[in-house]
Design a protein around this motif. Sequence first.
Motif, PDB file in Angstrom:
ATOM      1  N   VAL A   1       0.847  -1.195   0.000  1.00 25.59           N
ATOM      2  CA  VAL A   1       0.000   0.000   0.000  1.00 25.59           C
ATOM      3  C   VAL A   1       0.878   1.238   0.000  1.00 25.59           C
ATOM      4  O   VAL A   1       1.870   1.308   0.738  1.00 25.59           O
ATOM      5  N   TYR A   2       0.547   2.199  -0.842  1.00 26.64           N
ATOM      6  CA  TYR A   2       1.193   3.517  -0.817  1.00 26.64           C
ATOM      7  C   TYR A   2       0.174   4.492  -0.239  1.00 26.64           C
ATOM      8  O   TYR A   2      -0.822   4.821  -0.884  1.00 26.64           O
ATOM      9  N   LEU A   3       0.424   4.933   0.981  1.00 26.56           N
ATOM     10  CA  LEU A   3      -0.480   5.829   1.691  1.00 26.56           C
ATOM     11  C   LEU A   3       0.108   7.227   1.679  1.00 26.56           C
ATOM     12  O   LEU A   3       1.159   7.475   2.264  1.00 26.56           O
ATOM     13  N   ARG A   4      -0.570   8.164   1.013  1.00 29.91           N
ATOM     14  CA  ARG A   4      -0.035   9.519   0.886  1.00 29.91           C
ATOM     15  C   ARG A   4      -1.039  10.558   1.360  1.00 29.91           C
ATOM     16  O   ARG A   4      -2.186  10.569   0.930  1.00 29.91           O
TER      17      ARG A   4
ATOM     18  N   PRO B   1      -2.999   1.337  16.654  1.00 28.06           N
ATOM     19  CA  PRO B   1      -3.060  -0.082  17.044  1.00 28.06           C
ATOM     20  C   PRO B   1      -3.068  -1.011  15.833  1.00 28.06           C
ATOM     21  O   PRO B   1      -2.496  -2.111  15.887  1.00 28.06           O
ATOM     22  N   GLU B   2      -3.690  -0.557  14.749  1.00 27.00           N
ATOM     23  CA  GLU B   2      -3.751  -1.386  13.532  1.00 27.00           C
ATOM     24  C   GLU B   2      -2.388  -1.583  12.896  1.00 27.00           C
ATOM     25  O   GLU B   2      -2.212  -2.477  12.052  1.00 27.00           O
TER      26      GLU B   2
ATOM     27  N   ASP C   1      -8.055   1.834   7.517  1.00 29.46           N
ATOM     28  CA  ASP C   1      -8.582   0.952   6.470  1.00 29.46           C
ATOM     29  C   ASP C   1      -7.443   0.269   5.717  1.00 29.46           C
ATOM     30  O   ASP C   1      -7.523  -0.930   5.408  1.00 29.46           O
ATOM     31  N   ALA C   2      -6.385   1.025   5.435  1.00 23.67           N
ATOM     32  CA  ALA C   2      -5.250   0.451   4.703  1.00 23.67           C
ATOM     33  C   ALA C   2      -4.542  -0.612   5.536  1.00 23.67           C
ATOM     34  O   ALA C   2      -4.207  -1.690   5.037  1.00 23.67           O
ATOM     35  N   LEU C   3      -4.322  -0.316   6.801  1.00 25.77           N
ATOM     36  CA  LEU C   3      -3.597  -1.242   7.668  1.00 25.77           C
ATOM     37  C   LEU C   3      -4.402  -2.496   7.970  1.00 25.77           C
ATOM     38  O   LEU C   3      -3.828  -3.557   8.271  1.00 25.77           O
ATOM     39  N   ALA C   4      -5.722  -2.376   7.903  1.00 22.65           N
ATOM     40  CA  ALA C   4      -6.550  -3.545   8.167  1.00 22.65           C
ATOM     41  C   ALA C   4      -6.386  -4.615   7.106  1.00 22.65           C
ATOM     42  O   ALA C   4      -6.551  -5.817   7.383  1.00 22.65           O
ATOM     43  N   GLY C   5      -6.038  -4.191   5.883  1.00 21.51           N
ATOM     44  CA  GLY C   5      -5.961  -5.151   4.791  1.00 21.51           C
ATOM     45  C   GLY C   5      -4.587  -5.426   4.255  1.00 21.51           C
ATOM     46  O   GLY C   5      -4.444  -6.231   3.321  1.00 21.51           O
TER      47      GLY C   5
END
Length: 396
Positions: free
Chosen positions: A35-38, A123-124, A99-103
């Motif tokens: 995932v690229y989270l920006r 926490p995720e 949401d990103a870390l959950a998946g």
Amino acid sequence: MPKKTLCRVAVAAVSGFCLMPASGLHAEPLAVEVVYLRQQEMRPPVLSNLDPVPEDLGIAGAEVAMADNATTGKFLGQTYTLNVIDIAPEGDLPTAARDALAGAGLVLVDGTAAEILAVADMPEAAGKLLFNVASGDEALRSADCRANLLHTIPEDGARTDALMQVLAAKRWSKLAMITGPKPADLAYADHLRRSAAKFGLTLVGEKAWSFDTDLRRAATVELPPFTQDLPDHDVLLVADETDDFGRYVENNTWLPRPIAGSEGLEPQGWTHVMEQWGAVQLQNRFEQTAGRDMRSRDYAAWTAVRAIGEAVTRTGSADPATLRGYMLSDAFQLDGFKGRGLSFRSWNGQLRQPIAVANARALVTLAPVEGFLHQRNETDTLGLDEPESQCHAFTE
């Protein structure tokens, strides 16, 4: 009769590796999601818009690396996917990050130091592996380090150390400096001061930039008298990390001196003028994908994704803990097209890498400069060394 190994080189960006012939492969299919989270930046107005920030800054580097990983992975039953989550400047980063870390267990984070730290502390994010591809903030490698966060963007102090090594090697020992008013300018100026002292250079004079004049019309009028009262110096440093006024300083100073720092002779994680060590091949692939030159943040994203690919190839796993353990071990080494293998510092998660010191048209040298020695690795002369770091998360 024993089976012979077959060595293949997939593409220039992927280091050589050995595979068993197809009849001897029993690798299980392995899916690797990155995932690229920006969090997009709200950029302040500047005097010139000649160099707009690319909309795909960083993301394009990750995309090129994913293609490199896929070339290797197809021989090993590995598939790679990149999920880009791009948040508007005023968008809801916490919700998007959760949401990103959950998946996904592998996340590149592109944001400010505070935003990156906030994501790492969720926490995720426990048990996940995050990569800082945007912030050179020293605290993230020291008191605010996190065990689940590695850094592929150079720390700011490593860049200024690289510049001072070059100036010291040239015996340009007397420095003056102009500092911009923005927080990023002030922080960079502080690193320049500390690096100068570290390598025995003298800052003989400083001035704060306070103009709001349209320098596109007035640079030749305003700048010579502004720099006239600086003491005699070998190099004029410019601390303008927001890219506001620095472009107008060169060739407009009272004394005819080279400039360095945010303009002129710049220390960078990557520059398109690098030509040795296969760098041209990487740059060409990047241009074909993005239609522009590769920048430092693109390179940071590229190295993060390629580090993931290298670790997955060597361990046969996509488990974040397994990949982290391998990346921080002495066995890990990544070909980064900089003349030496790249590795992670086991005490704070920073990627060791040479720093390009270059002008707009040519590479001057890669630091560490010859003669600056270290008992472990010469790249540890750049930035925080282990005794200087207050990071304890990697040893607890």
